[in-house]
Scaffold this motif. Structure first.
Motif, PDB file in Angstrom:
ATOM      1  N   GLY A 154       0.824  -1.190   0.000  1.00 18.56           N
ATOM      2  CA  GLY A 154       0.000   0.000   0.000  1.00 18.56           C
ATOM      3  C   GLY A 154       0.864   1.247   0.000  1.00 18.56           C
ATOM      4  O   GLY A 154       2.092   1.171   0.049  1.00 18.56           O
ATOM      5  N   GLN A 155       0.198   2.394   0.002  1.00 19.69           N
ATOM      6  CA  GLN A 155       0.908   3.675  -0.090  1.00 19.69           C
ATOM      7  C   GLN A 155       1.332   4.207   1.269  1.00 19.69           C
ATOM      8  O   GLN A 155       2.131   5.143   1.341  1.00 19.69           O
ATOM      9  CB  GLN A 155       0.019   4.717  -0.801  1.00 19.69           C
ATOM     10  CG  GLN A 155      -1.008   5.402   0.084  1.00 19.69           C
ATOM     11  CD  GLN A 155      -2.164   4.515   0.499  1.00 19.69           C
ATOM     12  OE1 GLN A 155      -2.333   3.404  -0.004  1.00 19.69           O
ATOM     13  NE2 GLN A 155      -2.986   5.013   1.421  1.00 19.69           N
ATOM     14  N   GLY A 156       0.795   3.626   2.335  1.00 21.16           N
ATOM     15  CA  GLY A 156       1.171   4.030   3.678  1.00 21.16           C
ATOM     16  C   GLY A 156       0.208   5.021   4.306  1.00 21.16           C
ATOM     17  O   GLY A 156      -0.457   5.793   3.600  1.00 21.16           O
ATOM     18  N   THR A 157       0.145   4.978   5.630  1.00 27.82           N
ATOM     19  CA  THR A 157      -0.664   5.935   6.388  1.00 27.82           C
ATOM     20  C   THR A 157       0.140   6.376   7.606  1.00 27.82           C
ATOM     21  O   THR A 157       0.776   5.554   8.270  1.00 27.82           O
ATOM     22  CB  THR A 157      -2.027   5.333   6.792  1.00 27.82           C
ATOM     23  OG1 THR A 157      -2.831   6.330   7.415  1.00 27.82           O
ATOM     24  CG2 THR A 157      -1.891   4.143   7.736  1.00 27.82           C
ATOM     25  N   GLN A 158       0.130   7.671   7.876  1.00 25.58           N
ATOM     26  CA  GLN A 158       0.960   8.234   8.949  1.00 25.58           C
ATOM     27  C   GLN A 158       0.271   8.048  10.299  1.00 25.58           C
ATOM     28  O   GLN A 158      -0.913   8.371  10.452  1.00 25.58           O
ATOM     29  CB  GLN A 158       1.201   9.722   8.698  1.00 25.58           C
ATOM     30  CG  GLN A 158       1.975  10.423   9.797  1.00 25.58           C
ATOM     31  CD  GLN A 158       3.433  10.008   9.845  1.00 25.58           C
ATOM     32  OE1 GLN A 158       4.110   9.938   8.824  1.00 25.58           O
ATOM     33  NE2 GLN A 158       3.928   9.716  11.047  1.00 25.58           N
ATOM     34  N   VAL A 159       1.037   7.558  11.255  1.00 24.30           N
ATOM     35  CA  VAL A 159       0.601   7.486  12.650  1.00 24.30           C
ATOM     36  C   VAL A 159       1.572   8.329  13.472  1.00 24.30           C
ATOM     37  O   VAL A 159       2.776   8.093  13.433  1.00 24.30           O
ATOM     38  CB  VAL A 159       0.577   6.039  13.161  1.00 24.30           C
ATOM     39  CG1 VAL A 159       0.332   6.002  14.668  1.00 24.30           C
ATOM     40  CG2 VAL A 159      -0.488   5.234  12.422  1.00 24.30           C
ATOM     41  N   THR A 160       1.041   9.296  14.196  1.00 25.13           N
ATOM     42  CA  THR A 160       1.856  10.157  15.041  1.00 25.13           C
ATOM     43  C   THR A 160       1.318  10.103  16.464  1.00 25.13           C
ATOM     44  O   THR A 160       0.130  10.353  16.695  1.00 25.13           O
ATOM     45  CB  THR A 160       1.836  11.601  14.546  1.00 25.13           C
ATOM     46  OG1 THR A 160       2.289  11.655  13.184  1.00 25.13           O
ATOM     47  CG2 THR A 160       2.727  12.484  15.407  1.00 25.13           C
TER      48      THR A 160
END
Length: 116
Positions: free
Chosen positions: A107-113
């Motif tokens: 996948g393209q990725g998802t940011q977790v902060t």
């Protein structure tokens, strides 16, 4: 056309929870080992959790007891429930589908902060 689309990332305070989702299309989802990886700035991408087509799971030690991977083959979706989040969990999270040794999709990725 093969696609893996992640969602559910965002900003959360330490101790909070998020649930990531990754929905697949273009391949027979139930045949594939599904995994979540993450990559923090300046670090190598690492395996976080994986789930076999039969539902067997494996986790990196740093998330055991806090994260849970699951899959819904009827919805072609894999999930990552993340509880008790820590600042060191901050990263881009990617989902991967793999079958055999030379067939994999990302996948393209998802940011977790995780930050207060």
């Amino acid at each position: 056309q093969v696609q893996l689309v992640e969602s559910g990332g965002g900003l959360v305070q330490p101790g909070g929870s998020l649930r990531l989702s990754c929905t697949a299309s273009g391949f027979i989802f139930s045949y594939y080992l599904m995994s979540w990886y993450r990559q923090a700035p300046g670090k190598k991408r690492e395996l976080v959790a994986e789930i076999s087509k039969l539902g067997f799971t494996n986790y990196v030690d740093s998330v055991k007891g806090r994260f849970t991977i699951s899959r819904d083959n009827a919805r072609d979706t894999v999930y990552l429930q993340m509880n008790s989040l820590k600042p060191e969990d901050t990263a881009v999270y990617y989902c991967k589908g793999q079958r055999g040794t030379d067939e994999d999709y990302w996948g393209q990725g998802t940011q977790v902060t995780v930050s207060s």
